[in-house]
Write an enzyme that holds these catalytic residues in place. Structure first.
Site, PDB file in Angstrom:
ATOM      1  N   HIS A  93      23.404  -7.723 -61.214  1.00 36.05           N
ATOM      2  CA  HIS A  93      24.408  -6.832 -60.625  1.00 36.05           C
ATOM      3  C   HIS A  93      25.109  -5.993 -61.694  1.00 36.05           C
ATOM      4  O   HIS A  93      25.242  -6.415 -62.840  1.00 36.05           O
ATOM      5  CB  HIS A  93      25.441  -7.619 -59.795  1.00 36.05           C
ATOM      6  CG  HIS A  93      26.446  -8.398 -60.589  1.00 36.05           C
ATOM      7  ND1 HIS A  93      26.479  -9.776 -60.634  1.00 36.05           N
ATOM      8  CD2 HIS A  93      27.493  -7.990 -61.360  1.00 36.05           C
ATOM      9  CE1 HIS A  93      27.487 -10.180 -61.392  1.00 36.05           C
ATOM     10  NE2 HIS A  93      28.106  -9.118 -61.848  1.00 36.05           N
ATOM     11  N   ASN A 144      22.351 -12.089 -62.362  1.00 36.61           N
ATOM     12  CA  ASN A 144      21.494 -11.782 -61.212  1.00 36.61           C
ATOM     13  C   ASN A 144      21.184 -10.293 -61.108  1.00 36.61           C
ATOM     14  O   ASN A 144      20.659  -9.827 -60.100  1.00 36.61           O
ATOM     15  CB  ASN A 144      22.127 -12.283 -59.908  1.00 36.61           C
ATOM     16  CG  ASN A 144      23.415 -11.554 -59.546  1.00 36.61           C
ATOM     17  OD1 ASN A 144      23.905 -10.702 -60.306  1.00 36.61           O
ATOM     18  ND2 ASN A 144      23.979 -11.885 -58.401  1.00 36.61           N
ATOM     19  N   ASP A 173      35.987  -2.170 -60.622  1.00 38.26           N
ATOM     20  CA  ASP A 173      36.135  -3.040 -59.468  1.00 38.26           C
ATOM     21  C   ASP A 173      37.435  -3.827 -59.523  1.00 38.26           C
ATOM     22  O   ASP A 173      38.176  -3.779 -60.511  1.00 38.26           O
ATOM     23  CB  ASP A 173      34.938  -4.002 -59.370  1.00 38.26           C
ATOM     24  CG  ASP A 173      34.483  -4.512 -60.741  1.00 38.26           C
ATOM     25  OD1 ASP A 173      35.345  -4.800 -61.589  1.00 38.26           O
ATOM     26  OD2 ASP A 173      33.261  -4.615 -60.954  1.00 38.26           O
ATOM     27  N   GLU A 176      26.020  -6.507 -55.743  1.00 38.98           N
ATOM     28  CA  GLU A 176      25.123  -7.652 -55.747  1.00 38.98           C
ATOM     29  C   GLU A 176      23.713  -7.234 -55.306  1.00 38.98           C
ATOM     30  O   GLU A 176      23.515  -6.137 -54.769  1.00 38.98           O
ATOM     31  CB  GLU A 176      25.667  -8.733 -54.814  1.00 38.98           C
ATOM     32  CG  GLU A 176      27.051  -9.262 -55.194  1.00 38.98           C
ATOM     33  CD  GLU A 176      27.042 -10.198 -56.396  1.00 38.98           C
ATOM     34  OE1 GLU A 176      26.054 -10.196 -57.167  1.00 38.98           O
ATOM     35  OE2 GLU A 176      28.035 -10.931 -56.578  1.00 38.98           O
TER      36      GLU A 176
END
Length: 261
Positions: free
Chosen positions: A138, A136, A67, A143
């Site tokens: 990801h 979380n 990314d 996400e």
């Protein structure tokens, strides 16, 4: 999915590095999916040690970063173009021309994302994708609620992700709001996945990804769909796993053909 629980973060880096090294040793032209952040730093340190010792070479390998932030200058020290060059390309001896990072500065971001997926395919696909996991759940910057079929694309970073990444910037306000990330569908096409996690802050995410239901709410649970996924964690990150004793037993009793150290 193979779950490996180790005493500490140093051992996670050493064993995960050995796993990546075994793949590159068997295929010097391997295509490596490169993660950033703090989780894989131990992997790169172990690989750099082997390169410096002369037992491993990435000269013929290729790399594709997971990314990149959108809008951040390429020469910003926290752009992933800079991080990959500094923490991976130079210490591992990659040919810089054989390592790609998504173009978060492109005039046409959608076209750049599509081209990135195409470049991975043209390279023959990724042999092994290195992954971390966010608190979380990801992976990459996919996400919660990301589609399991998603391709490289633009995503809006969750406030929690921006908060977690603020430690790399001078202030939280400097963390970009958007990114370009390989999608879960792109990630799942890699021939092997190696995910590492360290610390109690990742325990809930690891447990949900490994033992929870398959859910877009926990993008890391996509690893349950992959034929060759290896999750390597320290004791703290493993503290939420219900079958931890079984994972230790299976690792201690691996057949010879499954060993890579």
């Amino acid at each position: 999915m193979e779950i490996i629980i180790l005493p500490d973060a140093a051992e996670v880096g050493r064993v995960a590095g050995a796993k990546i090294a075994s793949i590159v040793a068997g295929r010097p032209q391997a295509v490596i999916g490169l993660a950033t952040g703090s989780s894989p730093q131990g992997i790169y340190a172990e690989l750099a040690r082997r390169v410096q010792a002369g037992s491993l070479s990435f000269a013929e390998a290729r790399g594709f970063a997971l990314d990149e932030y959108v809008g951040i200058p390429a020469d910003h020290p926290e752009s992933y173009a800079s991080v990959i060059a500094r923490e991976v390309v130079a210490p591992l001896g990659f040919d810089p021309s054989r390592v790609r990072v998504p173009d978060g500065r492109a005039a046409d971001l959608a076209a750049a994302a599509k081209e990135y997926d195409g470049a991975i395919a043209e390279a023959g696909g990724i042999d092994v994708q290195i992954l971390g996991i966010g608190s979380n759940g990801h992976i990459g910057f996919n996400e919660p609620t990301s589609s399991f079929a998603s391709r490289t694309r633009i995503k809006t970073l969750a406030p929690k992700t921006r908060q977690d990444n603020a430690r790399f910037f001078d202030s939280p306000d400097q963390v970009p709001t958007h990114c370009m990330t390989q999608g879960l569908g792109t990630i799942l096409e890699a021939r092997e996945l190696v995910l590492v996690a360290q610390g109690a802050g990742k325990a809930d995410a690891v447990a949900a990804a490994v033992e929870g239901p398959l859910s877009a709410f926990v993008p890391g649970s996509a690893l349950q769909l992959h034929e060759h996924a290896t999750v390597i964690v320290d004791e703290a990150a493993a503290s939420g796993l219900r079958l931890s004793d079984y994972y230790r037993y299976t690792y201690d009793n691996r057949p010879d053909w499954q060993r890579f150290e």
